[in-house]
Design an enzyme around this catalytic site. Structure first.
Site, short mmCIF file in Angstrom:
data_model
loop_
_atom_site.label_atom_id
_atom_site.label_comp_id
_atom_site.label_asym_id
_atom_site.label_seq_id
_atom_site.Cartn_x
_atom_site.Cartn_y
_atom_site.Cartn_z
N GLY A 23 -4.11 10.24 -8.12
CA GLY A 23 -2.65 10.31 -7.96
C GLY A 23 -2.19 10.75 -6.59
O GLY A 23 -1.06 11.24 -6.44
N SER A 24 -3.01 10.55 -5.55
CA SER A 24 -2.57 11.00 -4.22
C SER A 24 -1.38 10.17 -3.73
O SER A 24 -0.53 10.68 -2.99
CB SER A 24 -3.72 10.96 -3.21
N ASN A 25 -1.31 8.92 -4.13
CA ASN A 25 -0.14 8.11 -3.74
C ASN A 25 1.12 8.60 -4.43
O ASN A 25 2.19 8.64 -3.83
CB ASN A 25 -0.39 6.62 -4.03
N LYS A 44 -8.64 -4.30 -19.10
CA LYS A 44 -7.25 -4.54 -19.51
C LYS A 44 -6.96 -3.72 -20.77
O LYS A 44 -7.88 -3.24 -21.43
CB LYS A 44 -7.02 -6.02 -19.77
N MET A 79 -5.85 1.09 -12.87
CA MET A 79 -7.03 0.23 -12.78
C MET A 79 -7.17 -0.74 -13.96
O MET A 79 -8.27 -1.08 -14.36
CB MET A 79 -8.29 1.10 -12.63
N ARG A 80 -6.06 -1.19 -14.50
CA ARG A 80 -6.09 -2.21 -15.56
C ARG A 80 -5.34 -3.43 -15.09
O ARG A 80 -4.32 -3.30 -14.38
CB ARG A 80 -5.40 -1.69 -16.82
N ASN A 133 2.60 -2.85 -6.63
CA ASN A 133 1.26 -2.25 -6.65
C ASN A 133 0.86 -1.91 -5.22
O ASN A 133 1.21 -2.62 -4.29
CB ASN A 133 0.26 -3.27 -7.22
N HIS A 169 -2.42 -1.54 -2.83
CA HIS A 169 -3.81 -2.00 -2.83
C HIS A 169 -4.47 -1.68 -1.48
O HIS A 169 -3.86 -1.90 -0.43
CB HIS A 169 -3.84 -3.51 -3.09
C1 GAR Z 1 -5.67 3.82 -3.89
O1 GAR Z 1 -6.47 3.69 -2.74
C2 GAR Z 1 -5.13 2.49 -4.34
O2 GAR Z 1 -4.83 1.65 -3.27
C3 GAR Z 1 -6.26 1.96 -5.15
O3 GAR Z 1 -6.73 3.07 -5.87
C4 GAR Z 1 -6.52 4.26 -5.09
C5 GAR Z 1 -5.80 5.26 -5.96
O4 GAR Z 1 -5.72 6.49 -5.31
N1 GAR Z 1 -5.83 0.91 -6.02
C6 GAR Z 1 -6.57 -0.14 -6.31
O5 GAR Z 1 -7.70 -0.32 -5.88
C7 GAR Z 1 -5.91 -1.13 -7.24
N2 GAR Z 1 -6.51 -2.41 -7.14
P1 GAR Z 1 -4.74 7.62 -5.83
O6 GAR Z 1 -4.98 7.76 -7.34
O7 GAR Z 1 -5.20 8.85 -5.10
O8 GAR Z 1 -3.34 7.23 -5.51
#
Ligand code: GAR
Length: 203
Positions: free
Chosen positions: A14-16, A67, A94-95, A111, A113
């Protein structure tokens, strides 16, 4: 300005979400979180949401890994609607998203990515880029449609691959860029500076 109602889905750290929540708290993004959901009951993103007194929800894992079962995603989508979500943000979710979420949030779901799409869709995109030996990769925010990591690109940040990088150091640099990119895109969507595919506020 009326605040945009955000729903977030994530499966991990969840850092984003944390970066976006900081930008909202600092008043840089005219938005509020109405719900944070996860398919993983122990995901750190849920703890981060609870710490900020944001309502959370967890959906059952179901029998597939990539999924959700149709009925489970249906329930999740209904709860997102009930919470009043206007923009649904996939932040490390991640689904693969299917009809239940797409039919309600298509055109209002983004999303983040960790690559410069269309290069390196799918899992562990930073590692794919590192193994491919590219000199530059990055991160992308895109609209979500039925094609995995295939919806139209909203905005990207380029990130160099440096000599001596491991896949992990590269991912760290990409994540720093993600933490700038996501709040900027949400700010601009909230202010109408990025055109929506389907803005639920304009009925
Ligand atoms: C992030 O780097 C995001 O771009 C990636 O998962 C990480 C989640 O980090 N997403 C994917 O690969 C989706 N295809 P976070 O939980 O620290 O935000």
């Amino acid at each position: 300005m009326k605040r945009l109602k955000l729903g977030v889905l994530g499966s991990g750290r969840g850092s984003n979400f944390v970066a976006l929540a900081a930008a909202v708290a600092e008043g840089k993004v005219a938005a509020e979180f109405v719900v944070v959901g996860s398919d993983q009951a122990d995901a750190k993103i849920l703890e981060e949401a609870k710490n900020r007194e944001i309502p959370t929800l967890v959906c059952p894992n179901g029998k597939y890994r990539t999924k959700l079962e149709e009925e489970i995603e249906e329930g999740l989508a209904e709860q997102m609607v009930k919470s009043g979500v206007e923009l649904l943000i996939l932040a490390g979710y991640m689904r693969v998203v299917k009809r239940p979420l797409l039919s309600r949030f298509g055109g209002a779901m983004i999303n983040i990515h960790p690559s410069l799409l269309p290069a390196f869709p799918g899992l562990r995109a930073w590692e794919q880029a590192w193994k491919a030996g590219v000199k530059e990769t990055g991160c992308t925010v895109h609209w979500v449609n039925e094609v995995v990591d295939g919806g139209s690109v909203i905005r990207q940040i380029r990130v160099p691959v440096e000599v001596g990088d491991s896949a992990e150091t590269l991912h760290g640099r990409i994540q720093k860029a993600e933490h700038c990119l996501l709040p900027e895109v949400v700010r601009d969507l909230a202010e109408g500076r990025i055109p929506w595919l389907k803005d639920p506020r304009k009925k």
